[in-house]
Design an enzyme around this catalytic site. Structure first.
Site, PDB file in Angstrom:
ATOM      1  NE  ARG A 133      31.234  20.238  15.359  1.00  0.00           N
ATOM      2  CZ  ARG A 133      32.538  20.436  15.343  1.00  0.00           C
ATOM      3  NH1 ARG A 133      33.072  21.299  14.518  1.00  0.00           N
ATOM      4  NH2 ARG A 133      33.327  19.750  16.146  1.00  0.00           N
ATOM      5  CB  CYS A 141      32.660  27.142  -7.436  1.00  0.00           C
ATOM      6  SG  CYS A 141      31.295  28.049  -6.706  1.00  0.00           S
ATOM      7  NE  ARG A 171      35.584  14.109   8.163  1.00  0.00           N
ATOM      8  CZ  ARG A 171      35.558  14.672   6.947  1.00  0.00           C
ATOM      9  NH1 ARG A 171      35.757  15.970   6.831  1.00  0.00           N
ATOM     10  NH2 ARG A 171      35.349  13.956   5.874  1.00  0.00           N
ATOM     11  CE1 TYR A 172      36.104  17.758  12.939  1.00  0.00           C
ATOM     12  CE2 TYR A 172      34.353  18.379  11.415  1.00  0.00           C
ATOM     13  CZ  TYR A 172      35.694  18.330  11.737  1.00  0.00           C
ATOM     14  OH  TYR A 172      36.618  18.838  10.865  1.00  0.00           O
ATOM     15  CB  CYS A 206      33.109  22.539  -6.717  1.00  0.00           C
ATOM     16  SG  CYS A 206      31.911  21.593  -5.763  1.00  0.00           S
ATOM     17  CB  CYS A 254      25.553  24.328  -7.518  1.00  0.00           C
ATOM     18  SG  CYS A 254      26.044  24.002  -5.840  1.00  0.00           S
ATOM     19  CG  ASP A 265      38.276  19.845   5.922  1.00  0.00           C
ATOM     20  OD1 ASP A 265      38.548  19.005   6.811  1.00  0.00           O
ATOM     21  OD2 ASP A 265      37.115  20.179   5.632  1.00  0.00           O
ATOM     22  CE  LYS A 288      35.492  22.665   8.092  1.00  0.00           C
ATOM     23  NZ  LYS A 288      34.655  21.448   8.224  1.00  0.00           N
ATOM     24  CG  ASP A 340      39.439  20.760   0.437  1.00  0.00           C
ATOM     25  OD1 ASP A 340      40.171  21.078   1.390  1.00  0.00           O
ATOM     26  OD2 ASP A 340      38.191  20.713   0.513  1.00  0.00           O
ATOM     27  NE  ARG A 375      30.509  17.816  -0.025  1.00  0.00           N
ATOM     28  CZ  ARG A 375      30.030  18.779   0.770  1.00  0.00           C
ATOM     29  NH1 ARG A 375      29.157  19.640   0.315  1.00  0.00           N
ATOM     30  NH2 ARG A 375      30.421  18.868   2.031  1.00  0.00           N
TER      31      ARG A 375
HETATM   32  C1  LIG Z   1      33.431  21.507   8.167  1.00  0.00           C
HETATM   33  C2  LIG Z   1      32.629  20.409   8.641  1.00  0.00           C
HETATM   34  C3  LIG Z   1      31.810  20.549   9.763  1.00  0.00           C
HETATM   35  C4  LIG Z   1      31.670  21.839  10.534  1.00  0.00           C
HETATM   36  O1  LIG Z   1      32.872  22.308  11.060  1.00  0.00           O
HETATM   37  P1  LIG Z   1      32.908  23.646  11.943  1.00  0.00           P
HETATM   38  O2  LIG Z   1      34.352  23.794  12.275  1.00  0.00           O
HETATM   39  O3  LIG Z   1      32.041  23.411  13.139  1.00  0.00           O
HETATM   40  O4  LIG Z   1      32.388  24.760  11.097  1.00  0.00           O
HETATM   41  C5  LIG Z   1      31.088  19.453  10.169  1.00  0.00           C
HETATM   42  N1  LIG Z   1      31.183  18.267   9.531  1.00  0.00           N
HETATM   43  C6  LIG Z   1      31.967  18.109   8.461  1.00  0.00           C
HETATM   44  C7  LIG Z   1      32.042  16.755   7.814  1.00  0.00           C
HETATM   45  C8  LIG Z   1      32.715  19.174   7.961  1.00  0.00           C
HETATM   46  O5  LIG Z   1      33.487  19.007   6.880  1.00  0.00           O
END
Ligand SMILES: *Cc1c(COP(=O)(O)O)cnc(C)c1O
Length: 438
Positions: A158, A171, A154-155, A174, A167, A372, A379, A335, A176
């Protein structure tokens, strides 16, 4: 009802075969005893509440804890006082949303407290299947952002790897929960290969989150294969593991795992404590072993109605975490997941709690409150409004006590230069009254 009934061993191993999955097979393959560490066992009395008949070596063996998860309402009724009616209700829920709890985590539940924070996180509620309850299967649209099966990108810098959906504790909140239908699957080697190759070919990815399910459900050997593959990619700077094992099955954090992780530094671990009641000698020792292995431990909690939704709950949790050297990182708005509606709080609640913490505790104890956004919006951190008004020169603040303060911004550079000229040219003239804020 017999709360201390000994569980017959044969039955347990039979169940284990029934529920067998690749990760459990992995767990069984490794027959060596759990890792020894240099700390004396610190098992508290409360942590053995329902299992005083289990010897210490077995209790401390994470594979025993994992195999002996309680997964049916009947089994649960051996430990918690449940009426026949409650058992039937639980069975109705678990047909849709399964139950799984480790003996260790179950032992944290006070059987006579219906609002016990551990109970509310792990024991199903009929509200989960209430047809009037709203919610979405995949509120964050992770499926939409899946670039190859199991990898959410998504980002730009990352990527999040869903390694397995297994798991040890399911939880109730959860995010997911939709994946529980196929509970017990691990991605295939071919799928892992595709995820790794995607990351290898996207050189902007510098941070990979190894998540799940819970990635520590995998054997240490299998986890090492994934981590080693990630480490072989030059642009992957940090690897983050998202795991609730330190909280729900701390025995998993053994010497073998810690030694393995320390070989692939820098590895960070984000865990998931939601209540101060989860901070026990066992969970503290697990975090300590990770820290000693050079793995910083941060916490991501979820704001949950009736579990941790007050300033005092959060102060107790976050100050408790600092005492075990775990940094509160995020406090998530819960969520809008289907089957979780009854545990959600209004967004304003989280802002109110953060406002109540600021000024009253260490800044280190205050997590970022984050929503989120649905549909993959990402986020968004939320803070109380500390700015009440502003103009070009001044910002008017409200502080943590509710008092008002005016703060002067630096003048823009061109204005500074002008006023300096003005000052020089007026050097001989009588002093001007000083300008004051609006
Ligand atoms: C939460 C998340 C991250 C990491 O987010 P940070 O703000 O860097 O902790 C990366 N990818 C996805 C899809 C996420 O949901």
């Amino acid at each position: 009802m017999n709360t201390l009934a000994l569980k017959p061993k044969q039955k347990l191993s039979a169940e284990c075969v029934d529920r067998s999955s690749r990760s459990q097979v992995d767990a069984q393959e490794e027959s060596e005893p759990p890792g020894q560490d240099d700390e004396p066992p610190q098992t508290g009395i409360a942590a053995r509440r329902y299992f005083s008949h289990i010897g210490q070596p077995l209790w401390d063996d994470w594979k025993w804890q994992f195999k002996n998860r309680i997964t049916t309402a009947r089994e649960l009724s051996r430990y918690l006082p449940l009426s026949e009616f409650e058992i039937q209700d639980l069975e109705k829920v678990t047909r849709r949303y399964p139950l799984s709890i480790t003996p260790y985590y179950l032992s944290l539940i006070d059987p006579y407290d219906a609002n016990d924070p551990v109970r509310r996180q792990a024991i199903p509620s009929t509200m989960e299947i209430d047809p009037s309850m709203q919610g979405l299967e995949d509120p964050l649209d992770e499926n939409g952002d899946s670039v190859v099966p199991g990898l959410v990108h998504r980002y730009e810098d990352r990527a999040l790897m869903v390694t397995t959906n297994i798991c040890p504790v399911l939880c109730r909140h959860c995010t997911r929960k939709r994946e529980w239908h196929q509970h017990g699957t691990v991605h295939t080697p071919v799928e892992f290969h595709a995820m790794i190759e995607y990351i290898r070919s996207h050189t902007r990815i510098r941070d990979v989150i190894v998540s799940g399910g819970d990635p520590l459900s995998l054997s240490t050997h299998r986890l090492e294969e994934i981590i080693a593959a990630l480490r072989s990619i030059p642009h992957v700077e940090i690897i983050r593991i998202g795991s609730r094992f330190p909280v729900v099955l701390p025995q998993r954090i053994d010497a073998e795992l810690c030694q393995m992780l320390s070989r692939y530094s820098p590895i960070w671990l984000n865990t998931h404590f939601n209540s101060v009641r989860e901070i026990t000698p066992e969970s503290a020792a697990a975090c300590d072993r990770l820290l000693k292995a050079g793995v910083p431990v941060n916490n991501q909690s979820v704001l949950l109605k009736g579990i941790n939704d007050s300033v005092s709950d959060q102060l107790a949790l976050c100050q408790g975490l600092l005492k075990i050297k775990v940094r509160p990182y995020y406090l998530f708005q819960c969520d809008e997941v289907q089957g979780v509606e009854h545990l959600r709080t209004p967004v304003e609640k989280g802002i109110e709690i953060i406002a109540g913490m600021r000024g009253r505790t260490s800044g280190l104890a205050i997590p970022s409150f984050v929503v989120d956004l649905p549909d993959g919006g990402g986020k968004v951190p939320l803070l109380p409004d500390y700015i009440v008004n502003h103009n070009e020169e001044h910002i008017f603040f409200r502080n943590y006590r509710g008092d008002f303060y005016s703060y002067r911004n630096p003048l823009p550079v061109s204005n500074v230069a002008e006023s300096k000229c003005l000052h020089n040219s007026l050097a001989d003239t009588p002093a001007q009254p000083e300008r004051i804020g609006v």
